[in-house]
Design a protein around this motif. Structure first.
Motif, PDB file in Angstrom:
ATOM      1  N   LEU A  15       8.393   6.366   8.243  1.00  0.00           N
ATOM      2  CA  LEU A  15       7.028   6.373   7.721  1.00  0.00           C
ATOM      3  C   LEU A  15       6.173   7.248   8.633  1.00  0.00           C
ATOM      4  N   LEU A  16       5.255   8.004   8.031  1.00  0.00           N
ATOM      5  CA  LEU A  16       4.451   8.954   8.803  1.00  0.00           C
ATOM      6  C   LEU A  16       3.259   8.255   9.444  1.00  0.00           C
ATOM      7  N   PRO A  17       3.276   8.071  10.775  1.00  0.00           N
ATOM      8  CA  PRO A  17       2.136   7.427  11.438  1.00  0.00           C
ATOM      9  C   PRO A  17       0.986   8.402  11.631  1.00  0.00           C
TER      10      PRO A  17
ATOM     11  N   GLY B 281       0.527  -5.106   5.921  1.00  0.00           N
ATOM     12  CA  GLY B 281      -0.528  -6.015   6.363  1.00  0.00           C
ATOM     13  C   GLY B 281      -1.622  -5.314   7.137  1.00  0.00           C
ATOM     14  N   SER B 282      -1.941  -5.849   8.309  1.00  0.00           N
ATOM     15  CA  SER B 282      -3.073  -5.345   9.092  1.00  0.00           C
ATOM     16  C   SER B 282      -2.799  -3.997   9.747  1.00  0.00           C
ATOM     17  N   ILE B 283      -1.528  -3.539   9.763  1.00  0.00           N
ATOM     18  CA  ILE B 283      -1.232  -2.258  10.414  1.00  0.00           C
ATOM     19  C   ILE B 283      -1.111  -1.106   9.407  1.00  0.00           C
ATOM     20  N   THR B 284      -1.509  -1.340   8.164  1.00  0.00           N
ATOM     21  CA  THR B 284      -1.431  -0.295   7.144  1.00  0.00           C
ATOM     22  C   THR B 284      -2.196   0.957   7.560  1.00  0.00           C
ATOM     23  N   ASP B 285      -3.348   0.769   8.208  1.00  0.00           N
ATOM     24  CA  ASP B 285      -4.188   1.905   8.589  1.00  0.00           C
ATOM     25  C   ASP B 285      -3.541   2.790   9.658  1.00  0.00           C
ATOM     26  N   LEU B 286      -2.442   2.347  10.245  1.00  0.00           N
ATOM     27  CA  LEU B 286      -1.761   3.147  11.256  1.00  0.00           C
ATOM     28  C   LEU B 286      -0.852   4.214  10.643  1.00  0.00           C
TER      29      LEU B 286
ATOM     30  N   ALA C  70       0.856  -1.186   0.000  1.00  0.00           N
ATOM     31  CA  ALA C  70       0.000   0.000   0.000  1.00  0.00           C
ATOM     32  C   ALA C  70       0.892   1.234   0.000  1.00  0.00           C
ATOM     33  N   PRO C  71       0.442   2.342  -0.610  1.00  0.00           N
ATOM     34  CA  PRO C  71       1.248   3.563  -0.631  1.00  0.00           C
ATOM     35  C   PRO C  71       1.147   4.313   0.690  1.00  0.00           C
ATOM     36  N   VAL C  72       2.277   4.651   1.287  1.00  0.00           N
ATOM     37  CA  VAL C  72       2.317   5.444   2.513  1.00  0.00           C
ATOM     38  C   VAL C  72       3.367   6.537   2.356  1.00  0.00           C
ATOM     39  N   LEU C  73       3.330   7.516   3.255  1.00  0.00           N
ATOM     40  CA  LEU C  73       4.246   8.655   3.188  1.00  0.00           C
ATOM     41  C   LEU C  73       5.494   8.391   4.025  1.00  0.00           C
ATOM     42  N   GLN C  74       6.650   8.728   3.446  1.00  0.00           N
ATOM     43  CA  GLN C  74       7.937   8.589   4.128  1.00  0.00           C
ATOM     44  C   GLN C  74       8.645   9.939   4.137  1.00  0.00           C
TER      45      GLN C  74
ATOM     46  N   GLN D  93      -3.362  10.419   0.124  1.00  0.00           N
ATOM     47  CA  GLN D  93      -4.682  11.057   0.144  1.00  0.00           C
ATOM     48  C   GLN D  93      -5.120  11.451   1.555  1.00  0.00           C
ATOM     49  N   ASP D  94      -4.408  10.949   2.582  1.00  0.00           N
ATOM     50  CA  ASP D  94      -4.767  11.285   3.967  1.00  0.00           C
ATOM     51  C   ASP D  94      -4.162  12.604   4.432  1.00  0.00           C
ATOM     52  N   LEU D  95      -3.179  13.121   3.699  1.00  0.00           N
ATOM     53  CA  LEU D  95      -2.509  14.358   4.115  1.00  0.00           C
ATOM     54  C   LEU D  95      -3.376  15.553   3.761  1.00  0.00           C
ATOM     55  N   ARG D  96      -3.800  16.311   4.794  1.00  0.00           N
ATOM     56  CA  ARG D  96      -4.715  17.426   4.597  1.00  0.00           C
ATOM     57  C   ARG D  96      -4.023  18.750   4.897  1.00  0.00           C
ATOM     58  N   PRO D  97      -4.430  19.826   4.250  1.00  0.00           N
ATOM     59  CA  PRO D  97      -3.887  21.148   4.567  1.00  0.00           C
ATOM     60  C   PRO D  97      -4.181  21.502   6.028  1.00  0.00           C
ATOM     61  N   GLY D  98      -3.222  22.142   6.678  1.00  0.00           N
ATOM     62  CA  GLY D  98      -3.433  22.559   8.053  1.00  0.00           C
ATOM     63  C   GLY D  98      -2.976  21.561   9.089  1.00  0.00           C
ATOM     64  N   GLN D  99      -2.426  20.413   8.669  1.00  0.00           N
ATOM     65  CA  GLN D  99      -1.926  19.442   9.633  1.00  0.00           C
ATOM     66  C   GLN D  99      -0.488  19.785  10.031  1.00  0.00           C
ATOM     67  N   VAL D 100      -0.155  19.511  11.281  1.00  0.00           N
ATOM     68  CA  VAL D 100       1.203  19.740  11.784  1.00  0.00           C
ATOM     69  C   VAL D 100       1.690  18.478  12.482  1.00  0.00           C
TER      70      VAL D 100
END
Length: 206
Positions: A97-99, A70-75, A42-46, A80-87
């Protein structure tokens, strides 16, 4: 009587045979599921650099990597989860990897950055993400010298370090540090009140 006994044995043998088939099928299905999940990515941010507590999370500071979690991908956050205004809720180190737990909305953030001119040198291994103490020596009442040093902030986080260069450069080093908003008033009062400030790595002596 013997015919009845043989019939019962035959039925029991058939039942055990069916149960055996079911067990084999379930085992094969379980192995197939494990193998299939192991090959799923799955694609995640690093992070491509160290991002300190309170810094904005922007796409330019991350690369997209395909990993099999595997099962911890959602962590972990996907692009697409990165939203403007997040710190950053904590320091995210280069290559990590960005949890999900390391991101929060800026409105909920309780930290800020402030620039400190350290009167003492800072070790070369102190860099973005290092945890340090801020010490200060307030001026004495008669204005002749400084009082004993004491801790001003016990757990600041270094955002960046700038060392002055050139013959006319000051001996101190400028550091941008992340502190809790509750400590801002004390730090500003120390700066404007003539205190001599020092950035001290955790574990070092003042």
């Amino acid at each position: 009587m013997s015919t009845f006994t043989r019939s019962r044995r035959s039925v029991w043998a058939d039942a055990r045979f069916l149960i055996g088939i079911v067990v084999v099928v379930l085992s094969v299905a379980g192995v197939w599921a494990v193998v299939a999940s192991a090959g799923t990515t799955a694609p995640v941010l690093q992070a491509t650099r160290t991002i300190t507590l309170g810094e904005p999370l922007v796409s330019g500071d991350f690369r997209v990597v395909e990993v099999g979690l595997g099962s911890i991908t959602d962590l972990y956050l996907s692009p697409q989860d990165l939203r403007p205004g997040q710190v950053a809720l904590r320091t995210v180190f280069d290559g990590e990897l960005l949890p999900v737990s390391a991101a929060e909305d800026a409105d909920a953030n309780r930290t800020t950055t402030i620039v400190i001119e350290s009167s003492t040198g800072i070790p070369a291994d102190v860099a973005a993400g290092s945890i340090v103490e801020l010490w200060h020596s307030p001026p004495v009442d008669d204005g002749d010298g400084q009082g004993p040093p004491r801790i001003l902030v016990a757990d600041a986080i270094v955002s960046s370090v700038t060392t002055s260069e050139g013959m006319l450069a000051a001996d101190g080093t400028t550091a941008e540090v992340v502190i809790d908003r509750a400590d801002v008033a004390d730090v500003l009062a120390a700066i404007t009140g003539g205190s001599v400030l020092s950035v001290v790595p955790i574990g070092a002596t003042s």
